[in-house]
Structure formats: structure tokens, C-alpha cells
Design a protein around this motif. Structure first.
Motif, short mmCIF file in Angstrom:
data_model
loop_
_atom_site.label_atom_id
_atom_site.label_comp_id
_atom_site.label_asym_id
_atom_site.label_seq_id
_atom_site.Cartn_x
_atom_site.Cartn_y
_atom_site.Cartn_z
N CYS A 199 18.18 -8.30 17.11
CA CYS A 199 17.50 -9.59 17.17
C CYS A 199 18.45 -10.68 16.66
CB CYS A 199 16.24 -9.55 16.33
SG CYS A 199 15.28 -11.08 16.35
N VAL A 200 18.66 -11.71 17.48
CA VAL A 200 19.59 -12.79 17.15
C VAL A 200 18.82 -14.06 16.84
CG1 VAL A 200 21.57 -14.15 17.94
CG2 VAL A 200 21.34 -11.75 18.64
N ALA A 201 19.28 -14.80 15.81
CA ALA A 201 18.62 -16.04 15.42
C ALA A 201 19.64 -17.09 15.01
CB ALA A 201 17.65 -15.77 14.26
N ASN A 202 19.28 -18.36 15.21
CA ASN A 202 20.11 -19.49 14.80
C ASN A 202 19.53 -20.13 13.55
OD1 ASN A 202 21.85 -19.19 16.97
ND2 ASN A 202 20.79 -20.70 18.26
N ILE A 203 20.39 -20.46 12.59
CA ILE A 203 19.94 -21.17 11.39
C ILE A 203 19.64 -22.61 11.76
CG2 ILE A 203 20.56 -21.90 9.07
CD1 ILE A 203 20.30 -18.92 9.28
N THR A 251 25.77 -20.07 10.93
CA THR A 251 24.98 -20.80 11.93
C THR A 251 24.17 -19.85 12.83
OG1 THR A 251 26.86 -20.83 13.47
CG2 THR A 251 26.58 -22.74 11.99
N GLN A 252 24.68 -18.62 13.02
CA GLN A 252 23.98 -17.63 13.83
C GLN A 252 24.25 -16.24 13.28
OE1 GLN A 252 25.25 -16.14 17.90
NE2 GLN A 252 23.54 -17.46 18.55
N PHE A 253 23.26 -15.37 13.37
CA PHE A 253 23.44 -14.00 12.89
C PHE A 253 22.47 -13.08 13.62
CE2 PHE A 253 19.65 -13.13 10.40
CZ PHE A 253 19.12 -14.40 10.26
N SER A 254 22.69 -11.78 13.46
CA SER A 254 21.81 -10.79 14.09
C SER A 254 21.33 -9.79 13.04
CB SER A 254 22.55 -10.05 15.21
OG SER A 254 23.71 -9.41 14.73
N VAL A 293 10.42 -7.66 16.23
CA VAL A 293 10.00 -7.80 17.63
C VAL A 293 8.75 -6.98 17.96
CG1 VAL A 293 10.71 -7.52 20.03
CG2 VAL A 293 12.36 -8.32 18.33
N LYS A 294 8.71 -5.72 17.53
CA LYS A 294 7.61 -4.84 17.92
C LYS A 294 6.41 -4.92 16.98
CE LYS A 294 7.87 -1.43 20.41
NZ LYS A 294 7.87 -0.08 21.01
N VAL A 295 6.67 -5.00 15.67
CA VAL A 295 5.57 -5.01 14.71
C VAL A 295 5.02 -6.43 14.51
CG1 VAL A 295 4.88 -4.48 12.34
CG2 VAL A 295 6.50 -2.99 13.53
N LEU A 296 5.92 -7.38 14.25
CA LEU A 296 5.49 -8.76 14.01
C LEU A 296 5.30 -9.53 15.32
CD1 LEU A 296 7.78 -9.71 10.98
CD2 LEU A 296 5.43 -8.84 10.95
N ARG A 297 5.79 -8.96 16.43
CA ARG A 297 5.65 -9.56 17.76
C ARG A 297 6.24 -10.97 17.82
NH1 ARG A 297 2.63 -6.31 20.88
NH2 ARG A 297 1.24 -4.80 19.88
N LYS A 298 7.38 -11.13 17.19
CA LYS A 298 8.08 -12.42 17.24
C LYS A 298 8.83 -12.54 18.56
CE LYS A 298 7.06 -13.79 13.02
NZ LYS A 298 6.27 -15.02 12.75
N SER A 299 8.94 -13.79 19.05
CA SER A 299 9.59 -14.02 20.34
C SER A 299 10.52 -15.22 20.24
CB SER A 299 8.53 -14.26 21.42
OG SER A 299 9.13 -14.31 22.70
N VAL A 300 11.09 -15.62 21.38
CA VAL A 300 12.03 -16.75 21.42
C VAL A 300 11.36 -18.01 20.87
CG1 VAL A 300 13.37 -18.27 22.93
CG2 VAL A 300 13.29 -15.81 23.39
N GLY A 301 12.07 -18.68 19.96
CA GLY A 301 11.56 -19.92 19.38
C GLY A 301 10.78 -19.75 18.10
N ASP A 302 10.38 -18.53 17.78
CA ASP A 302 9.66 -18.30 16.53
C ASP A 302 10.60 -18.44 15.34
OD1 ASP A 302 7.27 -17.87 17.79
OD2 ASP A 302 7.43 -15.69 17.80
N ILE A 350 14.54 -17.66 16.43
CA ILE A 350 14.94 -16.53 17.25
C ILE A 350 15.42 -17.00 18.63
CG2 ILE A 350 14.14 -14.43 18.42
CD1 ILE A 350 12.16 -14.02 16.17
N THR A 351 16.59 -16.50 19.03
CA THR A 351 17.13 -16.83 20.36
C THR A 351 17.13 -15.61 21.28
OG1 THR A 351 19.38 -16.40 19.55
CG2 THR A 351 18.60 -18.68 19.47
N ILE A 352 17.34 -14.42 20.70
CA ILE A 352 17.32 -13.18 21.49
C ILE A 352 16.45 -12.15 20.76
CG2 ILE A 352 18.67 -11.35 22.56
CD1 ILE A 352 21.09 -13.20 22.49
N PRO A 353 15.19 -11.97 21.18
CA PRO A 353 14.28 -11.04 20.51
C PRO A 353 14.46 -9.60 20.98
CG PRO A 353 13.09 -12.20 22.22
CD PRO A 353 14.49 -12.75 22.23
N ASN A 354 15.63 -9.05 20.76
CA ASN A 354 15.94 -7.70 21.19
C ASN A 354 15.61 -6.71 20.07
OD1 ASN A 354 17.81 -5.26 21.55
ND2 ASN A 354 18.07 -6.32 23.50
N ILE A 355 14.94 -5.59 20.42
CA ILE A 355 14.52 -4.65 19.40
C ILE A 355 15.69 -3.92 18.74
CG2 ILE A 355 12.25 -4.30 20.44
CD1 ILE A 355 13.29 -1.64 21.54
N ASN A 356 16.83 -3.94 19.38
CA ASN A 356 18.02 -3.30 18.81
C ASN A 356 18.92 -4.29 18.07
OD1 ASN A 356 17.51 -0.63 19.81
ND2 ASN A 356 18.11 -1.37 21.84
#
Length: 234
Positions: free
Chosen positions: A60-64, A14-17, A27-36, A52-58
Motif C-alpha cells: 500500500c502506497v501513500a503520499n504525505i 514525501t511518499q512511502f509504502s 486494504v482488506k480489513v479497514l477497506r481503505k481506498s484511493v484518497g483515504d 493513499i495512492t495505491i491501495p495494494n494488499i501487498n
């Protein structure tokens, strides 16, 4: 659509990083943010849509948010191909075979092989990249390198072929292929299979075949074989 690969995701996730390198790319190259939305596969046929829920460069967390299973083709192709002297030629074969459609690959070390050591980690990355580029959700299986003598002793299912260049009684591969079959095809090194290896293959019920009227490089022969199987199954 850009496809990402994560082998640890299952249909129950359901969620992974993402790992640091891929997180930075997102985050830096594709410039993805929260909700993308991101599209991810686990290489086993599943396609996941994630938000994406947490767009952290180290990390990045997303929900399925949704998932689907890609339909696999109705045949199984296993190519056993001798590593080429120039490694980049074998890597080209891996890339193109993945794009065309292949299920399993085994590097076989033959009597005439000039390259006897491979880099499986490098090959795996090429397979993953080609899978993502072609938007396939199935990652080909890369088997461990094995000697021809040990490989030929295994139990095989389906149709078996050995492509060689000796002027003996050989069938045309395209005339021997049948759709919806398990198929194993042997492709030799630059110096071709040895006479002894061909004899071993024939004793183990491999059918000798030709891939055309001209002599092909190892990697070209492998791609011709791969495409022939895909074409007959269209």
C-alpha cells in the motif's frame, strides 16, 4: 483516529509504502481506498497525515500531505524493572506504562530474579501497539537486559530512587518527586532486591523509597511509580 507506526518515515519523507502485513490490514480489513487518509507516527514525536495512492494488499502506497510535531512531556522517566516470573505480567506493565507515559525501560537481572531471559522483539511489539492505542507519537526506548551490578555502575542524571521492601529508613516516593525532572526508579523482582543490591544502590546515590503501605507485585509497583511521576507532572 487510528494510528499507524513506521519508524522509517522522517519529516522529509514525501511518499512511502507499508509492509505486506500492514498493507493487507489497511486494504482488506479497514477497506481503505484511493484518497483515504491515514495517520502515521515514526515514534519520535511526528504525526503524519497521508493519502493513499495505491491501495495494494501487498504494498500500500501513500503520499504525505501534512505533518506536525507532538509536544513531549516536561520530564524523562526511566524505569529499571526486573522481569517477572510470569512473562505476561511484565508485558502488562509495558503496555500500561506506555499508555500512562514513560520514556525508557531497562529489564534488570537481579540476585533474586527467577526470569533471566527476555524476548525483546515481543516487548517491542507490545510497546508499539500500546503507543498506537493511546495515540501517542513517542515510542518508549527498550534497553537491553542487563545485570543489576552492571546497571548500577552507569552514570545517571536527575533524581534516583530504589523501591524495596526491607524495613529500613525509606522515604515516600510521592513526597520525594519533583516535577520537570529526569527520574530513574529501580523496581525489583518477586523476591525483592538483595541486601547487597540495596547497599550498592545507596552507595550510588539512589534514595530508598516506599510506594505505599501494602506489598505490591513487581508489575504493580512499576505502574504505581509510573503513574506517580505522571501525576506530579500534570
Amino acid at each position: 483516529m487510528q494510528l499507524f507506526y513506521n519508524p522509517d518515515i522522517t519529516e522529509n519523507t514525501t511518499q512511502f509504502s507499508f509492509e505486506k502485513e500492514e498493507s493487507k490490514h489497511i486494504v482488506k480489513v479497514l477497506r481503505k481506498s484511493v484518497g483515504d487518509t491515514l495517520h502515521i507516527t515514526n515514534g519520535n514525536g511526528w504525526l503524519f497525515n497521508a493519502e493513499i495512492t495505491i491501495p495494494n494488499i501487498n504494498k500500500c502506497v501513500a503520499n504525505i500531505i501534512s505533518k506536525s510535531k507532538q509536544q513531549k512531556h516536561d520530564y524523562h522517566l526511566h524505569l529499571a524493572v526486573a522481569p517477572t516470573k510470569m512473562n505476561d505480567r511484565y508485558e502488562w506493565f509495558l503496555e500500561k506504562a506506555t499508555e500512562i507515559g514513560i520514556d525508557s525501560i531497562t529489564p534488570i537481572i537481579c540476585d533474586h530474579s527467577e526470569r533471566k531471559v527476555i524476548k525483546p522483539e515481543r516487548y517491542e511489539k507490545i510497546l508499539q501497539s500500546a503507543m498506537k492505542q493511546s495515540l501517542s507519537c513517542f515510542l518508549p526506548k527498550l534497553n537491553d537486559a542487563i545485570s543489576f551490578k552492571d546497571f548500577i555502575k552507569q552514570d545517571f542524571e536527575g533524581d534516583l530512587f530504589i523501591a524495596h521492601c526491607e524495613e529500613t529508613d525509606r522515604k515516600s516516593l510521592k513526597q520525594q518527586l519533583k516535577p520537570n525532572q529526569n527520574i530513574t526508579i529501580l523496581i525489583g523482582p518477586e523476591g525483592d532486591f538483595s541486601t547487597k543490591e540495596i547497599e550498592w544502590a545507596l552507595k550510588n546515590k539512589f534514595i530508598p523509597v516506599t510506594l505505599g503501605e501494602t506489598r505490591l507485585r513487581t508489575e504493580t509497583a512499576a505502574i504505581v511509580a509510573c503513574h506517580s511521576v505522571a501525576f506530579i507532572n500534570e
